[in-house]
Write an enzyme that holds these catalytic residues in place. Sequence first.
Site, mmCIF file in Angstrom:
data_model
loop_
_atom_site.group_PDB
_atom_site.id
_atom_site.type_symbol
_atom_site.label_atom_id
_atom_site.label_comp_id
_atom_site.label_asym_id
_atom_site.label_seq_id
_atom_site.Cartn_x
_atom_site.Cartn_y
_atom_site.Cartn_z
ATOM 1 N N LYS A 7 0.987 -1.198 0.072
ATOM 2 C CA LYS A 7 0.048 -0.070 -0.050
ATOM 3 C C LYS A 7 0.931 1.285 0.110
ATOM 4 C CE LYS A 7 0.936 1.345 4.479
ATOM 5 N NZ LYS A 7 1.714 2.636 4.656
ATOM 6 N N ASP B 241 -2.129 -1.312 10.422
ATOM 7 C CA ASP B 241 -2.378 -1.411 8.964
ATOM 8 C C ASP B 241 -3.233 -2.787 8.456
ATOM 9 O OD1 ASP B 241 -1.386 0.987 8.261
ATOM 10 O OD2 ASP B 241 0.556 0.168 8.088
HETATM 11 O O1 C5P Z 1 0.523 -1.543 14.429
HETATM 12 P P1 C5P Z 1 1.827 -1.163 13.797
HETATM 13 O O2 C5P Z 1 2.613 -2.577 14.163
HETATM 14 O O3 C5P Z 1 1.719 -0.791 12.563
HETATM 15 O O4 C5P Z 1 2.429 -0.012 14.474
HETATM 16 C C1 C5P Z 1 3.757 0.044 15.027
HETATM 17 C C2 C5P Z 1 3.974 1.153 15.715
HETATM 18 O O5 C5P Z 1 3.955 2.395 15.247
HETATM 19 C C3 C5P Z 1 3.344 0.988 17.043
HETATM 20 O O6 C5P Z 1 3.931 0.151 18.075
HETATM 21 C C4 C5P Z 1 3.033 2.496 17.454
HETATM 22 O O7 C5P Z 1 4.374 2.531 18.179
HETATM 23 C C5 C5P Z 1 3.210 3.290 16.285
HETATM 24 N N1 C5P Z 1 1.872 3.720 15.666
HETATM 25 C C6 C5P Z 1 1.067 4.571 16.342
HETATM 26 N N2 C5P Z 1 -0.312 5.206 15.862
HETATM 27 C C7 C5P Z 1 -0.829 4.255 14.920
HETATM 28 C C8 C5P Z 1 0.110 3.274 14.190
HETATM 29 C C9 C5P Z 1 1.164 2.951 14.788
HETATM 30 O O8 C5P Z 1 1.700 5.323 17.003
HETATM 31 N N3 C5P Z 1 -1.994 4.808 14.471
#
Ligand code: C5P
Length: 286
Positions: free
Chosen positions: A8, A135
Amino acid sequence: MKEKSYAKINLTLDITGVLPNGYHSLCSVMHSVNLYDIVTVTMTKTGTIEIKTNVSFIPTDRKNHAYRAAELFFEETGIKNEGILIEIEKNIPVCAGLAGGSSNAAAVLKILNQCYETKLSVEQLCKIGYRIGADVPYCIHGGTMLAEGIGEKLTPLPSLPEIPIVLAKPRFGVSTPQAFQQWDKINQPEHPDTLKMIEAIKNKDLHSIGLYLSNTLEAPSFEIIEKTRKNPIPEIKRSMMQCGALGTLMSGSGPTVFGLFPLMEQAEIAAEHLKTMVDDVFVTTT
Ligand code: C5P
């Protein structure tokens, strides 16, 4: 069973607040691109979840979103895992801002739902996906979506015609948590005009789509990159624009840069130029 697992890009990425758990509320227009990994799941009799990929440095344990997807699928459905092998043929660059890992997790959930005939709805799959990463729900849907919440509240937007895209991924990675933490320190972060982008998408106005590309994580990611090296992203963007791009942007927390092009020939010429600067360059479409 096999599934294509698409990358994406974020046409816009705005941060609208910080939640008590440290996550950030987002408002992002996301779009699938025609660059994909191939995820294959085979039943084994090992009683374990095994992951094999063609990229040596990818974790094959619980740190891999695909592993977590399988683990949570069995936990949620109560089905006993007799053993599965997940093979991931990686084409999407890793740690790149293209949601490759989340997309692999989404593919595993969809495959297991079919293999075990569990008939979980897309919404139920998204609920499981949400526990893996912000995501993953988007990757289960794909297409053109407005993502809000931490990325799980999804509103479909009209789909776009196939737009030629060049993706350029510099050799280093950017840590997503670090990019969000750096954003917290920025005084007056820039906000994308999400409504203008949505209007441009509805009107299929490619020039305005190019104009309103904007990612609030660019500034913090640039600050992180510049701590250790010369930031190659501005030069990559310049090169794309010189070859006729409608607009360019870093995707997600980076460091991949994409350029949208009116014509495939222009995208191909841009890719040839970029190959002298960057290792991973892909020509594809929305
Ligand atoms: O959920 P994902 O593994 O993609 O997110 C990685 C990190 O990015 C999370 O641990 C968080 O620190 C940050 N994040 C965030 N807010 C979001 C998505 C991700 O702070 N909406």
